[in-house]
Structure formats: C-alpha cells, structure tokens
Design a protein around this motif. Structure first.
Motif, PDB file in Angstrom:
ATOM      1  N   GLY A   1      20.515  40.119 -21.054  1.00  0.00           N
ATOM      2  CA  GLY A   1      21.897  40.188 -20.611  1.00  0.00           C
ATOM      3  C   GLY A   1      21.993  40.748 -19.211  1.00  0.00           C
ATOM      4  N   ASP A   2      23.199  41.051 -18.805  1.00  0.00           N
ATOM      5  CA  ASP A   2      23.416  41.506 -17.441  1.00  0.00           C
ATOM      6  C   ASP A   2      23.461  43.021 -17.384  1.00  0.00           C
ATOM      7  OD1 ASP A   2      23.582  38.930 -16.560  1.00  0.00           O
ATOM      8  OD2 ASP A   2      25.720  38.775 -17.021  1.00  0.00           O
ATOM      9  N   ALA A   3      23.207  43.524 -16.200  1.00  0.00           N
ATOM     10  CA  ALA A   3      23.310  44.966 -16.014  1.00  0.00           C
ATOM     11  C   ALA A   3      24.773  45.371 -16.124  1.00  0.00           C
ATOM     12  CB  ALA A   3      22.779  45.336 -14.646  1.00  0.00           C
ATOM     13  N   ILE A   4      25.024  46.574 -16.680  1.00  0.00           N
ATOM     14  CA  ILE A   4      26.398  47.068 -16.765  1.00  0.00           C
ATOM     15  C   ILE A   4      26.921  47.296 -15.352  1.00  0.00           C
ATOM     16  CG2 ILE A   4      27.822  48.998 -17.544  1.00  0.00           C
ATOM     17  CD1 ILE A   4      25.921  49.315 -19.887  1.00  0.00           C
ATOM     18  N   CYS A   5      26.070  47.881 -14.498  1.00  0.00           N
ATOM     19  CA  CYS A   5      26.441  47.987 -13.093  1.00  0.00           C
ATOM     20  C   CYS A   5      25.183  48.188 -12.259  1.00  0.00           C
ATOM     21  CB  CYS A   5      27.442  49.106 -12.854  1.00  0.00           C
ATOM     22  SG  CYS A   5      26.813  50.704 -13.292  1.00  0.00           S
ATOM     23  N   ILE A   6      25.321  47.964 -10.982  1.00  0.00           N
ATOM     24  CA  ILE A   6      24.165  48.077 -10.080  1.00  0.00           C
ATOM     25  C   ILE A   6      24.540  48.980  -8.913  1.00  0.00           C
ATOM     26  CG2 ILE A   6      22.589  46.821  -8.566  1.00  0.00           C
ATOM     27  CD1 ILE A   6      23.057  44.352 -10.230  1.00  0.00           C
ATOM     28  N   PHE A   7      23.681  49.949  -8.619  1.00  0.00           N
ATOM     29  CA  PHE A   7      23.863  50.765  -7.423  1.00  0.00           C
ATOM     30  C   PHE A   7      22.806  50.306  -6.433  1.00  0.00           C
ATOM     31  CE2 PHE A   7      25.292  53.531 -10.904  1.00  0.00           C
ATOM     32  CZ  PHE A   7      26.595  53.747 -10.490  1.00  0.00           C
ATOM     33  N   ARG A   8      23.225  49.930  -5.262  1.00  0.00           N
ATOM     34  CA  ARG A   8      22.284  49.361  -4.302  1.00  0.00           C
ATOM     35  C   ARG A   8      21.740  50.418  -3.352  1.00  0.00           C
ATOM     36  NH1 ARG A   8      21.153  44.394  -5.783  1.00  0.00           N
ATOM     37  NH2 ARG A   8      22.938  43.202  -6.483  1.00  0.00           N
ATOM     38  N   GLU A   9      20.436  50.285  -3.043  1.00  0.00           N
ATOM     39  CA  GLU A   9      19.848  51.042  -1.942  1.00  0.00           C
ATOM     40  C   GLU A   9      20.107  52.544  -2.008  1.00  0.00           C
ATOM     41  OE1 GLU A   9      18.421  49.762   1.318  1.00  0.00           O
ATOM     42  OE2 GLU A   9      17.910  48.099   0.016  1.00  0.00           O
ATOM     43  N   LEU A  10      19.873  53.144  -3.155  1.00  0.00           N
ATOM     44  CA  LEU A  10      20.064  54.588  -3.245  1.00  0.00           C
ATOM     45  C   LEU A  10      18.854  55.282  -2.656  1.00  0.00           C
ATOM     46  CD1 LEU A  10      21.574  55.119  -6.784  1.00  0.00           C
ATOM     47  CD2 LEU A  10      22.739  54.810  -4.632  1.00  0.00           C
ATOM     48  N   GLN A  11      19.091  56.403  -1.993  1.00  0.00           N
ATOM     49  CA  GLN A  11      17.983  57.117  -1.381  1.00  0.00           C
ATOM     50  C   GLN A  11      17.310  57.988  -2.433  1.00  0.00           C
ATOM     51  OE1 GLN A  11      19.008  59.645   1.887  1.00  0.00           O
ATOM     52  NE2 GLN A  11      16.921  60.354   2.129  1.00  0.00           N
ATOM     53  N   CYS A  12      16.026  57.750  -2.617  1.00  0.00           N
ATOM     54  CA  CYS A  12      15.288  58.459  -3.640  1.00  0.00           C
ATOM     55  C   CYS A  12      14.233  59.329  -2.951  1.00  0.00           C
ATOM     56  CB  CYS A  12      14.617  57.417  -4.528  1.00  0.00           C
ATOM     57  SG  CYS A  12      14.257  58.019  -6.138  1.00  0.00           S
TER      58      CYS A  12
ATOM     59  N   GLN B   1      -2.032  56.835  -9.872  1.00  0.00           N
ATOM     60  CA  GLN B   1      -2.470  58.065 -10.528  1.00  0.00           C
ATOM     61  C   GLN B   1      -1.386  59.138 -10.551  1.00  0.00           C
ATOM     62  OE1 GLN B   1      -5.335  58.771 -12.083  1.00  0.00           O
ATOM     63  NE2 GLN B   1      -5.950  56.652 -11.773  1.00  0.00           N
ATOM     64  N   THR B   2      -0.315  58.913  -9.779  1.00  0.00           N
ATOM     65  CA  THR B   2       0.700  59.958  -9.669  1.00  0.00           C
ATOM     66  C   THR B   2       1.701  59.860 -10.793  1.00  0.00           C
ATOM     67  OG1 THR B   2       0.594  59.246  -7.366  1.00  0.00           O
ATOM     68  CG2 THR B   2       2.038  61.097  -7.869  1.00  0.00           C
ATOM     69  N   ARG B   3       2.084  61.017 -11.320  1.00  0.00           N
ATOM     70  CA  ARG B   3       3.105  61.008 -12.354  1.00  0.00           C
ATOM     71  C   ARG B   3       4.356  61.668 -11.812  1.00  0.00           C
ATOM     72  NH1 ARG B   3       0.625  61.033 -17.613  1.00  0.00           N
ATOM     73  NH2 ARG B   3      -1.373  60.065 -17.218  1.00  0.00           N
ATOM     74  N   TYR B   4       5.495  61.084 -12.103  1.00  0.00           N
ATOM     75  CA  TYR B   4       6.758  61.667 -11.673  1.00  0.00           C
ATOM     76  C   TYR B   4       7.531  62.118 -12.898  1.00  0.00           C
ATOM     77  CZ  TYR B   4       5.765  59.640  -7.143  1.00  0.00           C
ATOM     78  OH  TYR B   4       5.190  59.329  -5.945  1.00  0.00           O
ATOM     79  N   HIS B   5       7.625  63.450 -13.069  1.00  0.00           N
ATOM     80  CA  HIS B   5       8.420  63.966 -14.187  1.00  0.00           C
ATOM     81  C   HIS B   5       9.884  64.046 -13.799  1.00  0.00           C
ATOM     82  CE1 HIS B   5       4.455  65.243 -15.602  1.00  0.00           C
ATOM     83  NE2 HIS B   5       5.008  65.198 -16.791  1.00  0.00           N
ATOM     84  N   PHE B   6      10.125  63.948 -12.494  1.00  0.00           N
ATOM     85  CA  PHE B   6      11.505  64.035 -12.040  1.00  0.00           C
ATOM     86  C   PHE B   6      11.817  62.882 -11.109  1.00  0.00           C
ATOM     87  CE2 PHE B   6      10.310  68.334 -13.038  1.00  0.00           C
ATOM     88  CZ  PHE B   6      11.417  68.822 -13.698  1.00  0.00           C
ATOM     89  N   LEU B   7      13.045  62.413 -11.236  1.00  0.00           N
ATOM     90  CA  LEU B   7      13.543  61.392 -10.333  1.00  0.00           C
ATOM     91  C   LEU B   7      14.600  62.108  -9.517  1.00  0.00           C
ATOM     92  CD1 LEU B   7      12.691  58.511 -11.121  1.00  0.00           C
ATOM     93  CD2 LEU B   7      15.062  58.098 -11.598  1.00  0.00           C
ATOM     94  N   ILE B   8      14.458  62.140  -8.211  1.00  0.00           N
ATOM     95  CA  ILE B   8      15.452  62.863  -7.419  1.00  0.00           C
ATOM     96  C   ILE B   8      16.160  61.914  -6.467  1.00  0.00           C
ATOM     97  CG2 ILE B   8      15.842  64.762  -5.825  1.00  0.00           C
ATOM     98  CD1 ILE B   8      13.457  66.126  -6.885  1.00  0.00           C
ATOM     99  N   LEU B   9      17.476  61.831  -6.612  1.00  0.00           N
ATOM    100  CA  LEU B   9      18.271  60.986  -5.727  1.00  0.00           C
ATOM    101  C   LEU B   9      19.058  61.893  -4.795  1.00  0.00           C
ATOM    102  CD1 LEU B   9      19.622  58.652  -8.507  1.00  0.00           C
ATOM    103  CD2 LEU B   9      17.918  58.051  -6.825  1.00  0.00           C
ATOM    104  N   LEU B  10      19.228  61.455  -3.564  1.00  0.00           N
ATOM    105  CA  LEU B  10      19.975  62.254  -2.600  1.00  0.00           C
ATOM    106  C   LEU B  10      21.202  61.467  -2.168  1.00  0.00           C
ATOM    107  CD1 LEU B  10      19.981  64.847  -0.868  1.00  0.00           C
ATOM    108  CD2 LEU B  10      18.779  63.585   0.874  1.00  0.00           C
ATOM    109  N   PHE B  11      22.368  62.098  -2.274  1.00  0.00           N
ATOM    110  CA  PHE B  11      23.603  61.420  -1.885  1.00  0.00           C
ATOM    111  C   PHE B  11      24.295  62.179  -0.784  1.00  0.00           C
ATOM    112  CE2 PHE B  11      23.098  60.424  -6.408  1.00  0.00           C
ATOM    113  CZ  PHE B  11      23.081  59.046  -6.316  1.00  0.00           C
ATOM    114  N   SER B  12      24.969  61.434   0.067  1.00  0.00           N
ATOM    115  CA  SER B  12      25.828  62.087   1.042  1.00  0.00           C
ATOM    116  C   SER B  12      27.195  62.210   0.371  1.00  0.00           C
ATOM    117  CB  SER B  12      25.883  61.218   2.278  1.00  0.00           C
ATOM    118  OG  SER B  12      27.089  61.451   2.941  1.00  0.00           O
TER     119      SER B  12
END
Length: 356
Positions: free
Chosen positions: A120-131, A191-202
């Motif tokens: 199915g389709d995505a409920i919504c899409i956020f484009r080009e977020l700074q991670c 080999q890298t594991r990311y336990h955290f996803l960090i997004l930065l917003f203005s």
C-alpha cells in the motif's frame, strides 16, 4: 535418530511408501567457499555435491547488497540466549555481461524471505530530513507498521516494534530541535550499529501535511490524535505522527534549567562536544555518540575537578553494570544547577561530604 534405527525406518518406508531412505552426507571439510543453491524455501551451501549448511529463507528479515557481497539478516528469536544475526556471502564478479551475480543472489533470497514489504501507500512522507546519525539527508516514509528511511546510499525499514523511546530536545540556541528515536535492535550500516536515530530540525521550518487516508480511517485509527490535514512546524508534525504511530510518549526535558536558561548543558564526551539533557527519569547526551542513561541504572554520580583549569568541572556517572561515563569541561556556572538537580532526583553523589 540413533544409528541403529536407520534399518527399521528404511524397512518401514519401503513397506508402506515404496520409498528408499537415502543417507545424505554433510561436508565437514571446514572450507568456506562453495556453491549456493536455491531450492524451494531453502538456501543450501554446498561443497562439491555435499551440503555444508542450509538456511530456511523464511527466517531472513533483511537482505542487503554491497560490492561483491550479500548480507542476510535474520529474525531474532527472543527465547534463544544466543541467536545468529547475520551471514555474509562474498560473490565473486563474473565475466558475463548483463547479469549482476550479487543482484541475482539477492533477488533469489528476497523472493522467499520474510521481509517487511511496503504494502500500500505511505501514510505520509517527509522529504529530505536532516539526520545526524546515520549522517545525511533522508526521506522518511511513514507506513502503518514501520518507517522507511531512504537516503542516497542506505535504505532502512524500521518496524515500530523496535522503537523504545522518543525524545524531543530543544537545542541550546533555541532555533533548532533534536528528535531522537532510540531503537532496539539497532539498525546496522556495515559494521556500525545505530541505537539512536537523531533528526535535526530548524524551529522555523513549517509544513502542511495531508495524510494518505480518508477522514473516517484517520478518526478510527488515531482517535483524534491526528487529523487528515495538519500544518505547523516540521518538528511538531514529525513528532506528532511518530507518537501516534509508535504509540509511545515523547520524552522532553524536565524542569531543569541551566545557567544560560537552556534546558541542557554544553559539555564534551569522549572526543566531541555536545549537549547533556537532564530529563525527568534519566540523562541523554547528543549527538556524537548519543548516550541515554536512566536514573535507575545509575549507581552514583561524581562531580570532579576539571583537569587543567578551575573554570570547568567534570560530571561522572557510573552505572550498576560498572560502565563509567565522563562528561567533561562543563562550565563552572552550571555546577549549582546540576548539583541541585541531582540532589532533587536523590541520586547518590560519590564525593559528598569531602568538600560539603
């Protein structure tokens, strides 16, 4: 079966099914190169004519390709103390043109694997977020059961069941916001594991959002937490949508206020400088590397003198597992604020009483 039952079983199959019971020898040479054969739901790794091991492809949760290699990741078995997480196959480049052996291999696996597919389709899409971690700009597609991070080089599907906590932290400059998603099991990039996803917003980035569902579905699914059309600042929209889908509270800084009026303290951890946020039930440090320490894991904290100057001090935390975290070069002005906070939260202060 024990060896002596071979004959009994063999006779039984002959008599009732007219089938021969054949012995299949496994290869025990210990070589790690051979041929991969796909048959039905199985991938079998053979040396010569003898199989070395077989993998039921329904256990594969993710299949990623690299240069000349294919990585299979497996569903974790929660009951097993030790479980196999991944297997990598090196696929040597062939001389034939047209067919990429790596892709062909991956397609064979994926056709039978139990991978989260974007139905199915995505409920919504956020484009080009700074991670910030993993670094880069990612499109985030929000699906009913997982979120899909799509970047230039990497693609992740993160099921909401792996999301532990959500944090929304105001940056010290009051112009940006961190949105932190903590994951278990983490996402892997090589080999890298990311336990955290960090997004930065203005903070001043706004967005209008239309959910890809009709009004009734939105009402039925989210019971008023989201509406079909929403607008507001980008970080608010992302956090609201995530909160509704993951069904977890968003942790924000508590009533702590530092010397500068910000809700965080500038300090260094390991080699890089970052921000330490005292929260209601723990500390979180962003952004490199992210650290989250709950109060109930802490055995004691320690206010230490800065090594070089008296302008700053170090804040040490030791957990019950014996891990030590040192947040160094904190401004002297923050001492009182941090001390009162730690006191109010009834954490053990190790060097209490020495220079009370």
């Amino acid at each position: 079966f024990s060896a002596q039952e071979f004959d009994k079983l063999s006779d039984f199959f002959k008599a009732h099914y007219r089938l021969e019971l054949a012995e299949k020898d496994l290869c025990v040479k210990g070589w790690n190169w051979g041929t991969v054969r796909f048959g039905g739901q199985l991938l079998s790794f053979d040396i010569g004519e003898q199989p070395v091991f077989e993998i039921p492809l329904s256990n594969v949760s993710q299949c990623t390709t690299g240069k000349n290699e294919v990585t299979l990741e497996f569903h974790q078995n929660d009951d097993a103390e030790v479980s196999l997480m991944e297997v990598r196959f090196y696929v040597p480049p062939t001389q034939e043109d047209g067919v990429d052996p790596v892709e062909a291999f991956a397609q064979n696996v994926l056709s039978k694997a139990d991978v989260i597919q974007a139905t199915g389709d995505a409920i919504c899409i956020f484009r080009e977020l700074q991670c910030l971690t993993p670094r880069g700009r990612y499109d985030i597609r929000i699906y009913p059961t997982f979120l899909h991070l799509h970047g230039k080089t990497f693609d992740y599907k993160i099921p909401y069941t792996t999301v532990l906590r959500l944090f929304l932290l105001p940056h010290k400059d009051q112009r940006q916001m961190f949105f932190v998603i903590s994951l278990d099991p983490p996402i892997k990039q090589g080999q890298t594991r990311y336990h955290f996803l960090i997004l930065l917003f203005s903070k001043d980035e706004d967005i209008s959002l239309t959910l890809n569902m009709n009004e009734e579905e939105v009402e039925k699914r989210f019971e008023g937490r989201l509406t079909k059309n929403m607008s507001g600042s980008l970080y608010e929209m992302v956090s609201r949508v995530m909160k509704a889908l993951v069904n977890r509270k968003i942790t924000v800084p508590g009533n702590f206020q530092g010397h500068s009026g910000a809700q965080c303290i500038t300090c260094s951890y390991k080699a890089s400088s970052g921000l330490l946020y005292p929260l209601e039930r723990g500390f979180i440090y962003v952004h490199k590397p992210p650290v989250h320490i709950r109060f109930d894991e802490i055995s004691f904290v320690n206010f230490a003198r800065g090594t070089t100057t008296t302008r700053s001090f170090d804040f040490e935390i030791e957990t019950k597992q014996g891990t030590q975290y040192t947040f160094s070069s904190i401004e002297r002005e923050e001492y009182g604020k941090l001390f009162d906070f730690v006191n109010a939260k009834k954490l053990n202060i190790k060097n209490r009483g020495l220079k009370e």
